[in-house]
Design a protein around this motif. Sequence first.
Motif, short mmCIF file in Angstrom:
data_model
loop_
_atom_site.label_atom_id
_atom_site.label_comp_id
_atom_site.label_asym_id
_atom_site.label_seq_id
_atom_site.Cartn_x
_atom_site.Cartn_y
_atom_site.Cartn_z
N PHE A 158 30.82 34.08 26.39
CA PHE A 158 29.80 34.25 27.42
C PHE A 158 29.87 35.67 27.95
CE2 PHE A 158 31.50 29.93 27.58
CZ PHE A 158 30.35 29.19 27.35
N ALA A 159 28.74 36.19 28.37
CA ALA A 159 28.71 37.51 28.98
C ALA A 159 29.38 37.44 30.36
CB ALA A 159 27.27 37.99 29.14
N PRO A 160 30.28 38.36 30.68
CA PRO A 160 30.93 38.37 31.98
C PRO A 160 29.91 38.54 33.11
CG PRO A 160 32.00 39.92 30.50
CD PRO A 160 30.74 39.46 29.83
N ARG A 161 30.16 37.92 34.23
CA ARG A 161 29.32 38.09 35.40
C ARG A 161 30.19 38.01 36.65
NH1 ARG A 161 27.76 32.84 37.51
NH2 ARG A 161 28.51 31.26 36.08
N ALA A 162 29.72 38.60 37.70
CA ALA A 162 30.47 38.60 38.95
C ALA A 162 30.57 37.18 39.51
CB ALA A 162 29.78 39.50 39.96
N PRO A 163 31.71 36.83 40.10
CA PRO A 163 31.82 35.51 40.72
C PRO A 163 30.86 35.39 41.90
CG PRO A 163 33.76 36.84 41.16
CD PRO A 163 32.90 37.63 40.24
N HIS A 164 30.46 34.16 42.22
CA HIS A 164 29.53 33.95 43.31
C HIS A 164 29.87 32.66 44.04
CE1 HIS A 164 27.88 31.66 39.99
NE2 HIS A 164 27.26 30.91 40.88
N GLY A 165 29.33 32.52 45.22
CA GLY A 165 29.56 31.31 46.01
C GLY A 165 31.02 31.10 46.36
N THR A 166 31.41 29.85 46.47
CA THR A 166 32.79 29.53 46.81
C THR A 166 33.62 29.23 45.57
OG1 THR A 166 32.20 27.21 47.09
CG2 THR A 166 32.15 28.59 49.07
N ALA A 167 33.09 29.57 44.40
CA ALA A 167 33.78 29.29 43.15
C ALA A 167 34.93 30.25 42.87
CB ALA A 167 32.79 29.32 41.99
N TRP A 168 35.13 31.23 43.74
CA TRP A 168 36.21 32.17 43.51
C TRP A 168 36.96 32.45 44.81
CZ3 TRP A 168 36.30 37.37 45.31
CH2 TRP A 168 35.19 37.73 46.06
N LEU A 169 38.15 32.97 44.67
CA LEU A 169 38.99 33.27 45.82
C LEU A 169 39.89 34.44 45.45
CD1 LEU A 169 40.22 32.40 48.60
CD2 LEU A 169 41.77 30.97 47.28
N VAL A 170 39.95 35.43 46.31
CA VAL A 170 40.87 36.55 46.10
C VAL A 170 42.11 36.25 46.91
CG1 VAL A 170 41.24 39.02 46.39
CG2 VAL A 170 38.99 38.17 45.72
N ARG A 171 43.20 35.98 46.22
CA ARG A 171 44.44 35.65 46.89
C ARG A 171 45.21 36.92 47.21
NH1 ARG A 171 47.31 30.44 45.61
NH2 ARG A 171 48.10 31.16 47.59
N GLY A 172 45.88 36.94 48.34
CA GLY A 172 46.71 38.07 48.73
C GLY A 172 45.98 39.11 49.54
N VAL A 173 44.69 38.92 49.81
CA VAL A 173 43.93 39.91 50.57
C VAL A 173 44.48 40.04 51.98
CG1 VAL A 173 41.66 40.44 51.55
CG2 VAL A 173 41.85 39.59 49.22
N GLU A 174 45.00 38.95 52.51
CA GLU A 174 45.52 38.99 53.87
C GLU A 174 46.71 39.94 54.03
OE1 GLU A 174 47.49 35.74 51.59
OE2 GLU A 174 45.41 36.27 51.94
N ARG A 175 47.39 40.27 52.96
CA ARG A 175 48.50 41.22 52.99
C ARG A 175 48.44 42.15 51.78
NH1 ARG A 175 50.16 36.23 51.65
NH2 ARG A 175 51.33 36.01 49.74
N ALA A 176 47.26 42.70 51.60
CA ALA A 176 47.02 43.58 50.44
C ALA A 176 47.90 44.82 50.50
CB ALA A 176 45.56 43.98 50.40
N GLN A 177 48.34 45.24 49.33
CA GLN A 177 49.12 46.46 49.23
C GLN A 177 48.16 47.64 49.10
OE1 GLN A 177 51.72 45.83 45.92
NE2 GLN A 177 52.76 44.13 46.92
N PRO A 178 48.52 48.79 49.69
CA PRO A 178 47.61 49.94 49.70
C PRO A 178 47.09 50.34 48.32
CG PRO A 178 49.49 50.37 51.12
CD PRO A 178 49.76 49.06 50.40
N GLU A 179 47.90 50.25 47.29
CA GLU A 179 47.45 50.66 45.96
C GLU A 179 46.40 49.73 45.36
OE1 GLU A 179 51.53 48.62 45.43
OE2 GLU A 179 50.65 50.06 46.79
#
Length: 55
Positions: A25-46
């Motif tokens: 399948f062609a890649p596409r950006a995640p949308h809606g609540t189907a994705w979650l970025v874990r670790g954002v609450e304590r993201a490292q500067p890099e």
Amino acid sequence: MACCLRCNNIKGDRTPREMGWTLRFAPRAPHGTAWLVRGVERAQPEWREFLAPAA
């Protein structure tokens, strides 16, 4: 690219192109609540450059 554990172990650190694989399948950006970025609450500067578009 995400794949099953078996295929990921076969692929190792090579790109799909290096393996001669093609995407089903062609890649596409995640949308809606189907994705979650874990670790954002304590993201490292890099990681800021990569996490900013997802926030």
